[in-house]
Design an enzyme around this catalytic site. Structure first.
Site, PDB file in Angstrom:
ATOM      1  N   LYS A 120       0.872  -1.180   0.000  1.00  0.00           N
ATOM      2  CA  LYS A 120       0.000   0.000   0.000  1.00  0.00           C
ATOM      3  C   LYS A 120       0.907   1.228   0.000  1.00  0.00           C
ATOM      4  O   LYS A 120       2.024   1.166   0.508  1.00  0.00           O
ATOM      5  CB  LYS A 120      -0.862   0.012   1.260  1.00  0.00           C
ATOM      6  CG  LYS A 120      -1.966  -1.017   1.237  1.00  0.00           C
ATOM      7  CD  LYS A 120      -2.963  -0.722   2.332  1.00  0.00           C
ATOM      8  CE  LYS A 120      -3.932  -1.885   2.475  1.00  0.00           C
ATOM      9  NZ  LYS A 120      -4.535  -1.905   3.808  1.00  0.00           N
ATOM     10  N   HIS A 123       1.673   6.956   2.706  1.00  0.00           N
ATOM     11  CA  HIS A 123       0.956   8.209   2.501  1.00  0.00           C
ATOM     12  C   HIS A 123       1.331   9.253   3.546  1.00  0.00           C
ATOM     13  O   HIS A 123       2.151   8.991   4.432  1.00  0.00           O
ATOM     14  CB  HIS A 123      -0.556   7.972   2.451  1.00  0.00           C
ATOM     15  CG  HIS A 123      -1.096   7.328   3.690  1.00  0.00           C
ATOM     16  ND1 HIS A 123      -1.361   8.057   4.821  1.00  0.00           N
ATOM     17  CD2 HIS A 123      -1.390   6.041   3.959  1.00  0.00           C
ATOM     18  CE1 HIS A 123      -1.808   7.221   5.746  1.00  0.00           C
ATOM     19  NE2 HIS A 123      -1.834   6.005   5.248  1.00  0.00           N
ATOM     20  N   HIS A 126       1.781   8.519   7.176  1.00  0.00           N
ATOM     21  CA  HIS A 126       3.025   7.887   7.620  1.00  0.00           C
ATOM     22  C   HIS A 126       4.173   8.877   7.693  1.00  0.00           C
ATOM     23  O   HIS A 126       5.166   8.629   8.363  1.00  0.00           O
ATOM     24  CB  HIS A 126       3.395   6.719   6.697  1.00  0.00           C
ATOM     25  CG  HIS A 126       2.401   5.590   6.744  1.00  0.00           C
ATOM     26  ND1 HIS A 126       1.640   5.226   5.669  1.00  0.00           N
ATOM     27  CD2 HIS A 126       2.019   4.774   7.761  1.00  0.00           C
ATOM     28  CE1 HIS A 126       0.848   4.215   6.007  1.00  0.00           C
ATOM     29  NE2 HIS A 126       1.052   3.930   7.273  1.00  0.00           N
TER      30      HIS A 126
HETATM   31  N1  ARG Z   1       0.613  -0.218  10.006  1.00  0.00           N
HETATM   32  C1  ARG Z   1      -0.272   0.566  10.807  1.00  0.00           C
HETATM   33  C2  ARG Z   1      -0.973   1.627   9.943  1.00  0.00           C
HETATM   34  O1  ARG Z   1      -0.459   1.998   8.911  1.00  0.00           O
HETATM   35  C3  ARG Z   1       0.426   1.270  11.937  1.00  0.00           C
HETATM   36  C4  ARG Z   1       1.109   0.381  12.940  1.00  0.00           C
HETATM   37  C5  ARG Z   1       1.286   1.048  14.255  1.00  0.00           C
HETATM   38  N2  ARG Z   1       2.013   0.299  15.213  1.00  0.00           N
HETATM   39  C6  ARG Z   1       1.527  -0.680  15.986  1.00  0.00           C
HETATM   40  N3  ARG Z   1       2.335  -1.282  16.824  1.00  0.00           N
HETATM   41  N4  ARG Z   1       0.285  -1.013  15.943  1.00  0.00           N
HETATM   42  O2  ARG Z   1      -2.033   2.073  10.308  1.00  0.00           O
END
Ligand code: ARG
Length: 563
Positions: A120, A123, A126
């Protein structure tokens, strides 16, 4: 850092034998002194009015390091001997130089940030995580903590069953070596559309995911390929931002660690069944929504993988703090996970050390950057737009510059990073390229510009700039003295950053340092004809340039030497 508060408190403590260190405050307006001590809290203990106490202390305290003490309505205002202060601060700086602001800590701090999702796009959401997390990581590290950065990649979920199916059908139509994420997104959109039309396709996707979980060679191979290609794409952005990770572990890493979470919760009688799912009720911790641990179809969820990660991190890293730099949309998710973590039989310190470093949204001004899919914008586009804008500005101001592209990258990327770090992280940010690129605003191009100007002065001077050539009484002019006090604050500022996990304390400090330098530059001729004056001023501005550079680097911004 020279601790002047300590010097002042010990002078007071000699007279009254009460610990007053924490009551000493810095005075903002230099005409009123450097540090103040309010006598109000002593009034009860000493059976005297604050004014009487201040008056009597004022006449008792005599010290050559203090130029003057004033008793003003219950406050004692201390004027430190300026030459003494200047000498102490600059000597301290000179003794530490590269290590200025550093401390010694044994504790381990984990900073998890960025954590994009495989296949993905990376964006703007992030971007903030990456930029804030990277800055925090750098500051903890500079302060001497054993700091570990973690990228918790989103590499697990049913969407991979779909991607595998899509790849089987159309993989040969795409060259995944070029812009792989764009291609994977296209495949994903296509297969989703097909799933809506055809139930049997959806069933095949589910089957693929099951195979993936069971370790099927073909499915695992494809999934690995998608992960590697995505990471390579993310690396382009990480390179631009100068971001590296000590630990890159996707959510999938924790799959085989989840049964332990479930069995501990079970043993502790924390699991209840609700509509077929296994959940932990959190009402008694004030959280209304229970945390789902196992879904009704038996599949695992995001929160469970996070709980397994907490177990793993506690055992592997023995942390005192474990920060999660993740957007505020996940506030509830983290509240739940941290609440359930209390039931995992972990040492309390590991649970207390968990902290969600939440942040607001990054909004885009209407009309700008809108792409094919509505308001969805890729970070790479934003960074490139900013770099181009920086290039235009530099071409206008300094067309002779030979490494324009390199400088434009530092200025363009720096502008985006700095504007992201200039306000409290919880506030929504509006992405406004014109604002963040201003050379005369509260921006990183402004700081970089001041830095470059100091560098150009230093290039015009051909003698070595050394502390031993500094005459402290040549640095008494208003802004010089202010600069020295700011220099001494650097370590305090870094400690404020980590006390609230807010990088903006450092960004604002750097703006203050740069504007104060600019005032000084307008007040005096740095390359004075008087040798003592020149040597002293050059030393001072060298220190300023070094701190501007270190500070910006900590925020994740690089400094050009010319621009
Ligand atoms: N990959 C997730 C997202 O893009 C964020 C992860 C955050 N970290 C965690 N330990 N849950 O929404």
């Amino acid at each position: 850092m020279v601790d002047f508060k300590k010097i002042i408190s010990s002078l007071i403590e000699k007279e009254i034998n009460i610990d007053v260190y924490n009551s000493i405050k810095e005075i903002e307006d230099p005409s009123k002194g450097d540090y103040a001590f309010p006598c109000f809290s002593l009034s009860k203990e000493m059976h005297k009015s604050p004014i009487e106490i201040a008056d009597s202390l004022c006449s008792l305290i005599k010290d050559e390091r203090i130029e003057k003490i004033e008793s003003v309505s219950g406050y004692l205002n201390f004027f430190i001997n300026k030459e003494y202060l200047i000498k102490e601060v600059l000597t301290d700086y000179d003794n530490n130089r590269d290590n200025y602001g550093k401390e010694d800590h044994k504790e381990t701090v984990l900073v998890e940030y960025s954590s994009p999702n495989i296949a993905k796009p990376f964006h703007v959401g992030h971007l903030r995580s990456t930029v804030i997390g990277h800055a925090l990581y750098n500051v903890y590290k500079h302060l001497g903590y054993n700091t570990i950065s973690i990228n918790h990649l989103g590499d697990y979920g049913t969407q991979f069953g779909k991607l595998i199916e899509g790849y089987k059908l159309w993989g040969n139509e795409y060259d995944l070596n070029d812009k792989p994420i764009d291609k994977l997104v296209e495949i994903y959109v296509r297969i989703n559309a097909l799933c809506e039309e055809d139930e049997t396709v959806l069933a095949r996707c589910r089957e693929n995911f099951k195979l993936l979980e069971e370790g099927d060679e073909y499915c695992v191979g494809l999934w690995k390929k998608f992960s590697e290609l995505s990471l390579k794409d993310f690396d382009k952005i990480y390179d631009l931002l100068g971001v590296k990770f000590d630990v890159i572990k996707g959510e999938s890493f924790y799959i085989d660690k989840m049964p332990e979470v479930i069995s501990i919760l079970d043993k502790n009688n924390k699991l209840t069944v609700s509509e077929g799912a296994k959940v932990v009720d959190l009402e008694d911790q004030g959280i209304k929504t229970p945390c789902i641990i196992v879904k009704s179809d038996g599949s695992s969820i995001y929160a469970t993988r996070d709980l397994a990660a907490i177990l793993y991190r506690a055992r592997t890293f023995d942390y005192t703090k474990s920060l999660y730099v993740v957007a505020c949309e996940q506030d509830l998710a983290f509240k739940q996970v941290f609440a359930v973590a209390k039931y995992l039989d972990l040492d309390e310190k590991y649970v207390n050390g968990l902290e969600h470093v939440s942040f607001g949204m990054y909004r885009l001004p209407e009309g700008k950057f809108s792409t094919r899919k509505g308001n969805f914008v890729k970070l790479e586009d934003i960074l490139n737009a900013s770099i181009n804008k920086a290039k235009e500005t530099i071409m206008e101001k300094n067309p002779e510059l030979d490494n324009i592209d390199e400088v434009a990258t530092k200025v363009g990327v720096g502008a985006v990073v700095f504007s992201d770090l200039y306000n409290s992280r919880i506030k929504d940010e509006v992405f406004d390229l014109d604002e963040m690129m201003k050379f005369n605003g509260e921006t990183s191009p402004y700081i970089q510009y001041m830095y470059v100007r100091i560098k150009s002065i230093l290039r015009k001077n051909d003698t070595e700039v050394l502390l031993k050539n500094v005459k402290y009484d040549k640095l008494l002019e208003g802004s010089a003295y202010e600069l020295i006090k700011l220099i001494n604050k650097f370590n305090d500022v870094l400690n404020s950053v980590i006390s609230k996990n807010e990088p903006y304390f450092l960004s604002r400090y750097l703006i203050k340092l740069a504007t104060t330098y600019s005032e000084y530059y307008n007040e005096v001729k740095i390359l004075s004809d008087d040798e003592e004056e020149r040597n002293s001023r050059l030393y001072l501005v060298t220190v300023v340039s070094e701190i501007l550079k270190t500070g910006c680097n900590l925020l994740g911004i690089e400094m050009p030497e010319r621009m």
